[in-house]
Design a protein around this motif. Structure first.
Motif, PDB file in Angstrom:
ATOM      1  N   GLY A 456       0.793  -1.223   0.000  1.00  0.00           N
ATOM      2  CA  GLY A 456       0.000   0.000   0.000  1.00  0.00           C
ATOM      3  C   GLY A 456       0.822   1.268   0.000  1.00  0.00           C
ATOM      4  N   MET A 457       2.153   1.120   0.076  1.00  0.00           N
ATOM      5  CA  MET A 457       3.036   2.290   0.057  1.00  0.00           C
ATOM      6  C   MET A 457       3.529   2.515  -1.372  1.00  0.00           C
ATOM      7  SD  MET A 457       5.409   1.519   3.381  1.00  0.00           S
ATOM      8  CE  MET A 457       4.725   0.700   4.829  1.00  0.00           C
ATOM      9  N   GLN A 458       3.528   3.752  -1.789  1.00  0.00           N
ATOM     10  CA  GLN A 458       4.006   4.029  -3.131  1.00  0.00           C
ATOM     11  C   GLN A 458       4.900   5.257  -3.146  1.00  0.00           C
ATOM     12  OE1 GLN A 458       0.458   4.480  -5.444  1.00  0.00           O
ATOM     13  NE2 GLN A 458      -0.578   5.591  -3.828  1.00  0.00           N
ATOM     14  N   THR A 483       7.098   9.309   0.055  1.00  0.00           N
ATOM     15  CA  THR A 483       6.322   8.073  -0.037  1.00  0.00           C
ATOM     16  C   THR A 483       4.948   8.311   0.574  1.00  0.00           C
ATOM     17  OG1 THR A 483       8.387   6.832   0.220  1.00  0.00           O
ATOM     18  CG2 THR A 483       6.343   5.595   0.523  1.00  0.00           C
ATOM     19  N   GLY A 484       3.937   7.655   0.050  1.00  0.00           N
ATOM     20  CA  GLY A 484       2.582   7.807   0.584  1.00  0.00           C
ATOM     21  C   GLY A 484       1.875   6.473   0.680  1.00  0.00           C
ATOM     22  N   ASP A 485       0.814   6.468   1.508  1.00  0.00           N
ATOM     23  CA  ASP A 485       0.024   5.246   1.667  1.00  0.00           C
ATOM     24  C   ASP A 485      -1.457   5.486   1.364  1.00  0.00           C
ATOM     25  OD1 ASP A 485      -0.819   6.714   3.818  1.00  0.00           O
ATOM     26  OD2 ASP A 485      -0.132   5.300   5.350  1.00  0.00           O
ATOM     27  N   GLY A 486      -1.758   6.584   0.673  1.00  0.00           N
ATOM     28  CA  GLY A 486      -3.143   6.909   0.368  1.00  0.00           C
ATOM     29  C   GLY A 486      -3.803   7.792   1.403  1.00  0.00           C
ATOM     30  N   ALA A 512      10.898   1.795   6.246  1.00  0.00           N
ATOM     31  CA  ALA A 512      10.966   1.617   7.698  1.00  0.00           C
ATOM     32  C   ALA A 512      10.008   2.563   8.401  1.00  0.00           C
ATOM     33  CB  ALA A 512      12.397   1.849   8.179  1.00  0.00           C
ATOM     34  N   TYR A 513       9.939   3.793   7.926  1.00  0.00           N
ATOM     35  CA  TYR A 513       9.040   4.757   8.567  1.00  0.00           C
ATOM     36  C   TYR A 513       7.580   4.397   8.298  1.00  0.00           C
ATOM     37  CZ  TYR A 513       6.923   9.101  10.088  1.00  0.00           C
ATOM     38  OH  TYR A 513       6.148  10.017  10.740  1.00  0.00           O
ATOM     39  N   GLY A 514       7.288   3.927   7.080  1.00  0.00           N
ATOM     40  CA  GLY A 514       5.931   3.494   6.782  1.00  0.00           C
ATOM     41  C   GLY A 514       5.499   2.341   7.664  1.00  0.00           C
ATOM     42  N   LEU A 515       6.413   1.392   7.916  1.00  0.00           N
ATOM     43  CA  LEU A 515       6.104   0.271   8.811  1.00  0.00           C
ATOM     44  C   LEU A 515       5.920   0.753  10.245  1.00  0.00           C
ATOM     45  CD1 LEU A 515       8.586  -2.407   7.403  1.00  0.00           C
ATOM     46  CD2 LEU A 515       6.101  -2.319   7.088  1.00  0.00           C
ATOM     47  N   LEU A 516       6.717   1.736  10.653  1.00  0.00           N
ATOM     48  CA  LEU A 516       6.569   2.303  11.993  1.00  0.00           C
ATOM     49  C   LEU A 516       5.196   2.941  12.158  1.00  0.00           C
ATOM     50  CD1 LEU A 516       7.941   3.099  14.715  1.00  0.00           C
ATOM     51  CD2 LEU A 516       8.629   5.230  13.596  1.00  0.00           C
TER      52      LEU A 516
END
Length: 538
Positions: A456-458, A483-486, A512-516
């Motif tokens: 879901g990250m792009q 990066t964004g996730d919507g 890593a930040y998106g997972l955080l």
């Protein structure tokens, strides 16, 4: 207390700005949002000029507006053509709107050299055009084009054109600084003079060629104008129009004059970004009130004072216009910047001054090497959590290889990586349309089995900056990734003489930040996300 009417011309005048081309459906979306926020008038376009504007007027009829009146724009009748036979006026009538806004020549210079007619003929064109549209049951606003330049050159004739519009039955007369070159004191004096001579309520329409459109609009209101015309984000011809995102809060907070409903003021930042998205324009960070930098603080002295009282360096509270306060970390930061970040991120950290000082010095040295955390607050938060919060990276690199092959005139890129995820080693490869794309594809391929949320990250943006041009191809580069996730977006940074290494660093931080964010999603409430506990743009 009198209400100032807000007349939005984003869909017509704003659409004339360079690089902007709103579709008919885009215009409808913007009109509905403006209506929802309580704007009083929305200029839909010039129905006699192009099929797109005609289509807008057809589409908007399918919607029942709650607050705004849709206006059709056009000019006075042509010289030598009767009003009831003028095609431009007929198109306005066919648009089936309640309000017609027509412009005419107010400057004798334009009458002689642009219209190529007599001064008397121009007066008849104005009066007859206004009267004809009014006879059709429409409320008519008269835009006095080039009024301030015309009044400065020949005040008697310019005033006569306004009187012709008044005689024809205009409901509002709008004084236009079409070339955008007048000063606020001139605007005030001229509006004051006109107000003494006319009974019709006045409005103002300013362009921004002297960077004074907002100031000139406010000066006109102070002189007695009851309507302000402008655009969202100041979009428009040449240097743009008066920016309603600045005018509306200035009226409310500085002049104590109401315009749109008070509760709508907190929606201005979202409105600004909504329109910039539809216009396919990057939001202007330095825009007052609604820009991303409007309440951003960098210097340590400023942040130290903010911690004691935000009013020390802010003229209004950011939440009043739907914006938020941001504290930046850079080589100009002090310990107060870190303290603010601890509180903002809700980390509950102790204030060990010596440890804080060491971290601050490390950050300043990284900035000296080329890192920039202002646009990469994801990378900054990861460093902060590593230093004080026991954060462990979700994976580590063991081996990386990039292959570039030219085959039959085509360049092929392949990334081969070996990473360790919680003690499990994954060895995989992926191709891409370039080495960085291949690297991104391989990293995602290796991780998605462990972290499905990565799908879901792009990648929204990828920027490379050469930091010291004199070193040529051996120069250090800075890579910034968004990066964004919507729902939100976040920035990360990498720096190296090797562009692949810099890209890898930024990409790793982005994931890593998106997972955080995902890991902590259940532990923070929605309001904290919105106001920036996680530093992405939400």
């Amino acid at each position: 207390m009198p209400r100032v009417e807000i007349y939005d011309t984003t869909l017509r005048d704003g659409n004339q700005g360079e690089g902007i081309s709103l579709s008919a459906k885009d215009k409808v979306k913007i009109a509905l949002r403006l209506d929802e926020l309580g704007f009083h008038y929305i200029e839909g376009g010039w129905p006699g000029s192009n099929p797109k504007d005609l289509r807008f007027f057809e589409l908007i009829r399918e919607h029942q507006l709650k607050n705004a009146h849709i206006c059709a724009f056009g000019s006075t009748r042509k010289s030598g053509v009767a009003a009831d036979r003028d095609e431009n006026l007929q198109q306005i009538i066919r648009s089936n709107v309640q309000v017609a806004t027509i412009f005419g020549k107010t400057w004798d210079f334009h009458v002689r050299h642009a219209l190529l007619t007599t001064l008397e003929d121009n007066l008849q064109m104005i009066e007859e055009s206004v009267a004809y549209l009014k006879q059709q049951g429409m409320e008519v606003f008269y835009d006095a084009e080039h009024f301030f330049d015309g009044f400065a050159a020949n005040p008697e004739y310019s005033l006569a054109t306004l009187q012709a519009a008044e005689k024809g039955g205009a409901a509002r007369i709008i004084l236009c600084d079409t070339n955008g070159g007048r000063l606020p004191n001139e605007i005030f004096d001229m509006v004051s003079a006109v107000k003494e001579s006319l009974d019709v309520p006045l409005g103002v329409h300013c362009h921004n060629d002297g960077e004074l459109a907002v100031a000139n609009s406010l000066a006109a209101v102070q002189a007695g104008a009851i309507q302000v015309q402008g655009t969202i984000n100041g979009y428009g011809e040449r240097c743009g129009n008066a920016n309603l995102c600045s005018i509306i809060p200035n009226l409310a907070f500085k002049c104590q004059l109401p315009s749109i409903p008070e509760q709508s003021l907190a929606e201005l930042t979202e409105l600004s970004r909504f329109v910039s998205e539809l216009a396919n324009m990057h939001p202007m960070n330095n825009q007052p009130y609604v820009g991303g930098s409007a309440f951003a603080h960098k210097a340590g002295v400023h942040v130290n004072a903010l911690l004691k009282n935000p009013h020390t360096y802010e003229h209004v509270e950011p939440e009043m216009v739907g914006n938020r306060r941001r504290v930046l970390v850079s080589d100009q930061s002090g310990l107060s910047n870190l303290l603010y970040k601890y509180q903002e991120l809700d980390l509950g950290l102790g204030l060990d001054k010596e440890a804080n000082r060491r971290l601050l010095e490390e950050l300043k040295e990284l900035e000296n090497q080329g890192y920039q955390f202002e646009g990469a607050e994801g990378s900054f938060e990861l460093r902060l959590r590593k230093a004080f919060h026991g954060y462990q990276e979700p994976f580590s690199l063991e081996n990386l290889k990039i292959l570039i092959e030219v085959r039959d005139g085509t360049v092929y890129s392949e990334a081969i990586i070996k990473i360790n995820v919680n003690g499990q080693v994954v060895h995989t490869a992926a191709e891409g349309n370039g080495p960085v794309n291949a690297l991104d594809n391989a990293l995602r391929k290796a991780l998605e089995g462990f972290y499905p949320e990565i799908s879901g990250m792009q990648l929204n943006d990828y920027k490379v900056r050469v930091l010291d041009e004199k070193d040529g191809t051996g120069a250090v580069v800075r890579v910034l990734v968004e990066t964004g996730d919507g729902h939100c977006s976040w920035g990360t940074v990498g720096v190296s003489p090797n562009i692949i290494e810099a890209s890898w660093e930024a990409l790793v931080d982005s994931i890593a930040y998106g997972l955080l964010r995902q890991e902590n999603k259940d532990d923070i409430d929605t309001q904290k996300i919105i106001t920036g506990v996680f530093r992405g743009k939400c």
